[in-house]
Design a protein around this motif. Sequence first.
Motif, PDB file in Angstrom:
ATOM      1  N   ASP A 396     -10.976  -8.644  -3.483  1.00  0.00           N
ATOM      2  CA  ASP A 396     -10.139  -9.483  -2.616  1.00  0.00           C
ATOM      3  C   ASP A 396      -9.757  -8.748  -1.335  1.00  0.00           C
ATOM      4  O   ASP A 396      -9.856  -9.302  -0.232  1.00  0.00           O
ATOM      5  CB  ASP A 396      -8.871  -9.909  -3.368  1.00  0.00           C
ATOM      6  N   ARG A 399     -12.824  -8.315   1.004  1.00  0.00           N
ATOM      7  CA  ARG A 399     -13.236  -9.540   1.710  1.00  0.00           C
ATOM      8  C   ARG A 399     -12.228  -9.926   2.796  1.00  0.00           C
ATOM      9  O   ARG A 399     -12.605 -10.512   3.811  1.00  0.00           O
ATOM     10  CB  ARG A 399     -13.424 -10.681   0.712  1.00  0.00           C
ATOM     11  N   ASP A 400     -10.962  -9.591   2.570  1.00  0.00           N
ATOM     12  CA  ASP A 400      -9.966  -9.836   3.628  1.00  0.00           C
ATOM     13  C   ASP A 400     -10.233  -8.959   4.846  1.00  0.00           C
ATOM     14  O   ASP A 400     -10.145  -9.420   5.993  1.00  0.00           O
ATOM     15  CB  ASP A 400      -8.560  -9.557   3.092  1.00  0.00           C
TER      16      ASP A 400
END
Length: 689
Positions: A396, A399-400
């Motif tokens: 997560d 990907r941010d």
Amino acid sequence: MNLIKRDPPSYHEEFLQQYQHFQNTIEVFQLSPEQPNKTLDELIIFLAQVAQCYPKELAIYPQQLIDILEKHNTVLHSDTRMQICRGLILLRNKNLLTPTDLLELFFKLLRSEDKNLRQFLETHIITDIKNLNSKHKNAKVNTTLQNFMFTMLKDSNSKAAKMSVDIMIELYKKNVWNDSKTVNVIATGCFSKITKVMVACLKFFLGKDVGEKDSDDSDSENEIDPKEVMMANKFNKKTRKREKHLDKVKKLAAKSKKKKSQAPIFNFSALHLIHDPQGMAEKLFQQLETTTKRFEVKLMTLDVISRLIGLHNLFLFNYYPFIQRFMQPHQREVTRILQFAAQASHELVPPDILEPMLKTLANNFITERNSSDVMAIGLNAVREICARCPLAINEDLLRDLVQYKGYRDRSVMMAARSLIHLFRTTRPELLHKKDRGRPTEAAEELTSMNYGQIDAKDYIPGAEVLLKEKHEEVEINSDSDSNEDEWVDIEHSSDEAGNNTSDDDNDGSDVSESIDPEGETPQQVNDDISIQEKTFKHKLSKTEKKERKADAAKEISLGRILTDEDFKRIDMANIKKQLPERGVKRKLEESQAERSELVKLGDIENIFKKRKHDKAARIASVKEGQKDRQKFGYKDGRLNIHCSKTNRERRKKKNFQMIKHKVKSKVKRSFKDKQIALRNHLIHLKKMK
């Protein structure tokens, strides 16, 4: 002195007179040793110069000088003390003194308050130890001196302790004492209560810059080119001085050429030679938590701890929360702190320990409320940490951060793309499918590793290329031997011939019989079967390819001794595997730099920006600089610009053809005109007064 050296027996009586004079002077000197005595200074040097001529008579002379220094060291006059030391050095150079006796005495004299004496003794100690080990290592003397230095390092006198550390560091740099014992003795100085000693030891372990030269090497910029001197000597006047200078330059050139031709000496970093790196790192961190010293000293300690953790793969879990507190954009020397965090990361650190540090880094740096430079530095720091510990970041968060690849500022965009490029070669499964790039052969061979897993191979990856080249050479040789124009007859089997005849006999009367109940022809059924076989083969192809490549690489690795050229071919093949099969936009560099053990500060501070000095920017800066500038040319000195001008001022704007005759007449004035002009000028000056 000169006569005695030429003919010692003839001047034996004169020498005895001087020696007796020395003994009498010593007795007088003992009464008041603090007073300067020039006669004693001259006699000390005289006896030291001629000591080799009369060894029996001067057998106790060196011990006399040593006793004076040991007894009256603190009260001696500085000149007398310096002369005694010079006399002892002369005796040592003539091998009339053992090195251990003299060096131990000089180490004790480092406690002296005389700065000139300390520097003089330091130079001699380094030179003497270097000369002792010039031909071969003198292990016995080295061990004795190292043990004595170890005791001096713990001395309460700060000057003596600092000087002994400097001597050991200088000897290590000169490759005289470059063993593990010296390094570990210096390592104990990192825990000294004397700040100067501790800082010197920490700087030693931080090493030196790559561009810095050794103390023995001469500066190449200051070297004289022998060709230039020889050319100048051809045309200049030939004198004896010029010839001597030319000979000297030739010798220096030959010496430097010989030095360059010698094989380079490669030394491991001093941090590699520490016996107990885990214990040293723990002690330094404990000292750091309780210290009240300056911020610069704390930074040095953090740097040494991070290097120890990174080089030796140590476990010091309290270090990461400690350094996490300083991860703020406004923190002083924050880029160096980020560098320490990256240096202390390695694959054996559990991801749970590094993950909070990465989240803090993302929350404090990689947000749009900060400037673009701060965001780029944060992304660079994340990249350097993940390069050493790929498991530290979760899917997560990655990907941010990758979403900044389309950010409006170029520096942030390039930093995010460098992060994508890193994970394409380490853990592509964490990236979105569109960010993984085109499939390459290297990506297919890549296997994702779990924590603590090691991909140990019993062969050299990429060695199968050598087997392919061998087969290609064999095929080329076989093709060249065979005749290309030769015909080959192909005979059909009896079954194929029978099938052909049966096909000719069937005139389409049995078509209805060949259709199966589901309405599919045998041809369609065969096509479906072939498609299924192809898909099955494609699934098996990846594993089969890996196995075949591994077998081929193992065959090459175990079956022959690889040369340097073979390793170059293997490296080139591994680089080519990283290229996509088609559509390559930019050429990949053939030589990729290997990742160094330490993190470079420039990798974190590397910010991509648009060039400021393009043509439009240069024109704009030129125009901006011309705003408040006065107009170029003749400056009108009139107070009122509306009043009339003089003939001289008007003449400046006239065409030269109009005033040419006046200028010409002015140049060719007669002697009388010059007299009149001078008289008028003097009258004018008199009136002005």
